[in-house]
Design a protein around this motif. Structure first.
Motif, PDB file in Angstrom:
ATOM      1  N   ASP A 211      24.792  -2.113 -35.784  1.00  0.00           N
ATOM      2  CA  ASP A 211      24.432  -2.694 -34.490  1.00  0.00           C
ATOM      3  C   ASP A 211      24.378  -1.587 -33.441  1.00  0.00           C
ATOM      4  OD1 ASP A 211      23.750  -4.568 -32.638  1.00  0.00           O
ATOM      5  OD2 ASP A 211      25.753  -5.440 -32.419  1.00  0.00           O
ATOM      6  N   PHE A 212      23.640  -1.831 -32.380  1.00  0.00           N
ATOM      7  CA  PHE A 212      23.595  -0.897 -31.252  1.00  0.00           C
ATOM      8  C   PHE A 212      23.542  -1.704 -29.970  1.00  0.00           C
ATOM      9  CE2 PHE A 212      21.208   1.498 -28.046  1.00  0.00           C
ATOM     10  CZ  PHE A 212      22.048   2.601 -27.924  1.00  0.00           C
ATOM     11  N   LYS A 213      24.424  -1.373 -29.037  1.00  0.00           N
ATOM     12  CA  LYS A 213      24.484  -2.082 -27.766  1.00  0.00           C
ATOM     13  C   LYS A 213      24.496  -1.077 -26.617  1.00  0.00           C
ATOM     14  CE  LYS A 213      27.056  -6.040 -29.642  1.00  0.00           C
ATOM     15  NZ  LYS A 213      28.319  -6.822 -29.565  1.00  0.00           N
ATOM     16  N   VAL A 226      26.880   2.059 -27.450  1.00  0.00           N
ATOM     17  CA  VAL A 226      27.768   2.099 -28.606  1.00  0.00           C
ATOM     18  C   VAL A 226      26.971   1.808 -29.874  1.00  0.00           C
ATOM     19  CG1 VAL A 226      29.880   1.209 -29.636  1.00  0.00           C
ATOM     20  CG2 VAL A 226      29.610   1.195 -27.144  1.00  0.00           C
ATOM     21  N   THR A 227      27.195   2.634 -30.881  1.00  0.00           N
ATOM     22  CA  THR A 227      26.574   2.418 -32.187  1.00  0.00           C
ATOM     23  C   THR A 227      27.638   2.037 -33.190  1.00  0.00           C
ATOM     24  OG1 THR A 227      24.903   4.108 -31.706  1.00  0.00           O
ATOM     25  CG2 THR A 227      25.136   3.427 -33.991  1.00  0.00           C
ATOM     26  N   SER A 228      27.437   0.908 -33.824  1.00  0.00           N
ATOM     27  CA  SER A 228      28.342   0.473 -34.886  1.00  0.00           C
ATOM     28  C   SER A 228      27.822   1.032 -36.208  1.00  0.00           C
ATOM     29  CB  SER A 228      28.404  -1.055 -34.944  1.00  0.00           C
ATOM     30  OG  SER A 228      29.282  -1.477 -35.961  1.00  0.00           O
ATOM     31  N   ILE A 229      28.593   1.966 -36.767  1.00  0.00           N
ATOM     32  CA  ILE A 229      28.147   2.747 -37.925  1.00  0.00           C
ATOM     33  C   ILE A 229      28.925   2.336 -39.175  1.00  0.00           C
ATOM     34  CG2 ILE A 229      28.239   5.081 -38.925  1.00  0.00           C
ATOM     35  CD1 ILE A 229      25.857   4.643 -37.206  1.00  0.00           C
ATOM     36  N   GLU A 230      28.237   2.409 -40.285  1.00  0.00           N
ATOM     37  CA  GLU A 230      28.847   2.150 -41.582  1.00  0.00           C
ATOM     38  C   GLU A 230      28.502   3.316 -42.499  1.00  0.00           C
ATOM     39  OE1 GLU A 230      29.334  -2.109 -43.556  1.00  0.00           O
ATOM     40  OE2 GLU A 230      27.385  -1.233 -44.024  1.00  0.00           O
ATOM     41  N   ILE A 231      29.512   3.935 -43.095  1.00  0.00           N
ATOM     42  CA  ILE A 231      29.306   5.022 -44.058  1.00  0.00           C
ATOM     43  C   ILE A 231      29.271   4.419 -45.463  1.00  0.00           C
ATOM     44  CG2 ILE A 231      30.196   7.183 -44.992  1.00  0.00           C
ATOM     45  CD1 ILE A 231      29.243   7.401 -42.131  1.00  0.00           C
ATOM     46  N   ILE A 232      28.217   4.766 -46.200  1.00  0.00           N
ATOM     47  CA  ILE A 232      28.022   4.191 -47.527  1.00  0.00           C
ATOM     48  C   ILE A 232      28.021   5.302 -48.572  1.00  0.00           C
ATOM     49  CG2 ILE A 232      26.458   2.854 -49.001  1.00  0.00           C
ATOM     50  CD1 ILE A 232      25.406   1.535 -46.444  1.00  0.00           C
ATOM     51  N   GLU A 240      33.884   2.224 -41.409  1.00  0.00           N
ATOM     52  CA  GLU A 240      33.176   1.607 -40.287  1.00  0.00           C
ATOM     53  C   GLU A 240      33.771   2.123 -38.987  1.00  0.00           C
ATOM     54  OE1 GLU A 240      33.238  -2.607 -40.488  1.00  0.00           O
ATOM     55  OE2 GLU A 240      32.260  -2.742 -42.452  1.00  0.00           O
ATOM     56  N   LYS A 241      32.919   2.370 -38.001  1.00  0.00           N
ATOM     57  CA  LYS A 241      33.409   2.871 -36.718  1.00  0.00           C
ATOM     58  C   LYS A 241      32.374   2.640 -35.631  1.00  0.00           C
ATOM     59  CE  LYS A 241      34.957   7.042 -34.272  1.00  0.00           C
ATOM     60  NZ  LYS A 241      36.145   6.440 -33.648  1.00  0.00           N
ATOM     61  N   ASN A 242      32.851   2.367 -34.423  1.00  0.00           N
ATOM     62  CA  ASN A 242      31.976   2.303 -33.257  1.00  0.00           C
ATOM     63  C   ASN A 242      31.950   3.670 -32.601  1.00  0.00           C
ATOM     64  OD1 ASN A 242      31.426  -0.425 -33.616  1.00  0.00           O
ATOM     65  ND2 ASN A 242      33.123  -1.082 -32.301  1.00  0.00           N
ATOM     66  N   ILE A 243      30.773   4.274 -32.537  1.00  0.00           N
ATOM     67  CA  ILE A 243      30.629   5.614 -31.973  1.00  0.00           C
ATOM     68  C   ILE A 243      30.198   5.508 -30.525  1.00  0.00           C
ATOM     69  CG2 ILE A 243      29.442   7.822 -32.158  1.00  0.00           C
ATOM     70  CD1 ILE A 243      29.039   7.328 -35.077  1.00  0.00           C
ATOM     71  N   ARG A 244      30.934   6.156 -29.655  1.00  0.00           N
ATOM     72  CA  ARG A 244      30.583   6.253 -28.235  1.00  0.00           C
ATOM     73  C   ARG A 244      30.433   7.729 -27.871  1.00  0.00           C
ATOM     74  NH1 ARG A 244      33.778   1.506 -27.874  1.00  0.00           N
ATOM     75  NH2 ARG A 244      32.914  -0.011 -26.404  1.00  0.00           N
ATOM     76  N   VAL A 245      29.952   7.985 -26.675  1.00  0.00           N
ATOM     77  CA  VAL A 245      29.888   9.350 -26.168  1.00  0.00           C
ATOM     78  C   VAL A 245      31.312   9.907 -26.101  1.00  0.00           C
ATOM     79  CG1 VAL A 245      29.227  10.817 -24.226  1.00  0.00           C
ATOM     80  CG2 VAL A 245      27.785   8.871 -24.872  1.00  0.00           C
ATOM     81  N   ASN A 246      31.514  11.102 -26.625  1.00  0.00           N
ATOM     82  CA  ASN A 246      32.819  11.773 -26.680  1.00  0.00           C
ATOM     83  C   ASN A 246      33.821  11.070 -27.599  1.00  0.00           C
ATOM     84  OD1 ASN A 246      31.968  13.729 -24.807  1.00  0.00           O
ATOM     85  ND2 ASN A 246      32.546  12.416 -23.086  1.00  0.00           N
ATOM     86  N   GLN A 258      27.417  10.281 -30.654  1.00  0.00           N
ATOM     87  CA  GLN A 258      26.426   9.468 -29.956  1.00  0.00           C
ATOM     88  C   GLN A 258      25.680  10.382 -29.001  1.00  0.00           C
ATOM     89  OE1 GLN A 258      25.781   5.774 -30.159  1.00  0.00           O
ATOM     90  NE2 GLN A 258      23.999   6.869 -29.418  1.00  0.00           N
ATOM     91  N   SER A 259      24.398  10.595 -29.264  1.00  0.00           N
ATOM     92  CA  SER A 259      23.633  11.589 -28.509  1.00  0.00           C
ATOM     93  C   SER A 259      22.621  10.968 -27.567  1.00  0.00           C
ATOM     94  CB  SER A 259      22.916  12.535 -29.482  1.00  0.00           C
ATOM     95  OG  SER A 259      22.118  13.455 -28.803  1.00  0.00           O
ATOM     96  N   SER A 260      21.877   9.967 -28.015  1.00  0.00           N
ATOM     97  CA  SER A 260      20.807   9.412 -27.198  1.00  0.00           C
ATOM     98  C   SER A 260      20.457   8.010 -27.691  1.00  0.00           C
ATOM     99  CB  SER A 260      19.565  10.309 -27.258  1.00  0.00           C
ATOM    100  OG  SER A 260      19.072  10.383 -28.589  1.00  0.00           O
TER     101      SER A 260
END
Length: 421
Positions: A211-213, A226-232, A240-246, A258-260
């Motif tokens: 997901d991306f919000k 925020v990007t909700s990431i899943e490593i497969i 699973e992790k939500n990636i934010r800036v910094n 999280q870059s752009s």
């Protein structure tokens, strides 16, 4: 060592070579800071003329820190520092093998810091004075003490730390990478694209955007995304992790930042009664029907937004436009199958920066070591204290190899300790 080898050795170990290499590395770093590194050709051409860009690219200024000449300068500086350190260490060890000598009374009396005391050399006053010092020489007529011997190794620790930092930096430059991953919602990728080109390299695992919000301030500026990431790995989700800036994700030494973000058009088609969502460059294949979404245009001859499909009709390539605002051009029949454009929407995509630097912990170790070396070099000093028996008692003298003011205070305390007993 013959004449040529001797000249090469002196050149590599000379101070002038060290100054030249440091100046060259500093100048190169300026170019690497001022000129954008590993950008796309279009970005360079928007900043410089074509001839200027050719010069920048030829000299490697567009990737200065990974250029052969920059790496060669780092290696040469490491060789120079190693040879200088080894030469100095060789002399230091040679001097260290010379036994400590207790000067005679006249020589001790000539030292700036000395005093006489009417006490026995084996009395409690001398035993008290020896506390905190190491005895390095003892004879019937006196003793030689030292303190802070580790200070003599501070400069070698600093030099070694610099070599460790250089080794870690080179490891990161040669074996590390930095690139980006563009993901739509629900999309999975296992490769990253290197900046400054279209080269892709495998991550060693797959990344799925669950997901991306994005939220905005009232003025329209982005507030948070925020990007909700899943490593497969091995076809199963392992992280699973939500990636934010910094707030990056770290998996097996690869960091995802999280870059752009941006928007990409999505097209909802009704194909033979099935609803299908496609994006540019997507391919549809089912029941013998194959087509590619070629491109999207916001305005097709003033008829509004439209999307172009390409397909094969009896081995002959053909294209057709679907226009959102023109009813009779929203629906087509391709190879006997009715296709209708239902909607064109803007979907968000996320841009992640992927980086891996296997030498980062070596660099941190080097920095920790260099801080310790600086502390030893500047806050610990080496000093010697001499005690010799005289006809009337003893003479105590001492000298420090640096930080003479601090040693003068220390020596006055020793003097009061001896004379008070």
């Amino acid at each position: 060592m013959n004449v040529i080898e001797s000249r090469i050795y002196r050149l590599l170990a000379s101070l002038k070579t060290a100054i030249f290499l440091l100046s060259f590395i500093a100048a190169s770093s300026i170019f690497g800071t001022v000129i954008r590194q590993r950008a796309d050709i279009d970005e360079y051409l928007s900043l410089y003329s074509e001839s200027t860009y050719r010069i920048i690219h030829f000299l490697g200024f567009d990737d200065a820190y990974r250029s052969p000449w920059f790496i060669a300068a780092i290696v040469l500086f490491a060789i120079n520092l190693t040879l200088c350190t080894m030469g100095r260490l060789k002399l230091f060890l040679k001097k260290g093998n010379i036994p400590a000598i207790l000067p005679d009374e006249k020589a001790l009396a000539a030292m700036k810091m000395h005093f006489f005391a009417e006490t026995a050399i084996d009395g409690p006053a001398i035993s008290s004075l020896k506390r905190g010092y190491k005895t390095i020489h003892e004879e019937e007529g006196g003793v030689v003490l030292e303190k802070g011997a580790i200070a003599r190794y501070g400069v070698y620790m600093i030099h070694t730390s610099i070599l460790i930092i250089l080794a870690g930096s080179l490891m990161g430059l040669i074996f590390g990478y930095k690139g980006f991953i563009i993901l739509n919602k629900g999309e999975t990728k296992s490769n990253m694209t290197i900046r400054g080109g279209n080269k892709e390299i495998p991550l060693g695992f797959a990344v799925r955007c669950r997901d991306f919000k994005v939220s905005f301030y009232p003025g329209g500026q982005p507030k948070d995304y925020v990007t909700s990431i899943e490593i497969i790995e091995n076809d199963r989700a392992v992280l699973e992790k939500n990636i934010r800036v910094n707030d990056p994700l770290n998996y097996k030494g690869t960091y995802l930042y999280q870059s752009s973000y941006g928007t990409v058009p999505s097209f909802t088609f009704n194909i033979g009664g099935d609803e299908v969502i496609l994006r540019e460059r997507d391919t549809y294949e089912k029941d013998g029907l194959i087509f590619i979404v070629v491109r999207f245009a916001n305005a097709v001859h003033d008829f509004g937004p439209g999307v172009q499909l390409a397909y094969l009709d009896e081995e002959e390539p053909k294209t057709v436009w679907f226009l959102k605002n023109v009813e009779r051009l929203k629906e087509r029949n391709i190879k006997g199958i009715d296709i209708r454009l239902e909607n064109i929407a803007e979907d968000f995509y996320t841009g992640l920066e992927a980086s891996r630097d296997p030498g980062v912990w070596i660099v941190w170790t080097g920095f920790a070591s260099i801080l310790l070396g600086l502390y030893i070099n500047f806050f610990i000093y080496y000093r010697k204290v001499y005690i010799r028996k005289t006809p009337d008692g003893i003479i105590v003298a001492g000298h420090a190899f640096r930080n003479h003011y601090a040693f003068r205070e220390e020596f006055e305390k020793l003097k009061k300790r001896v004379l008070s007993q």
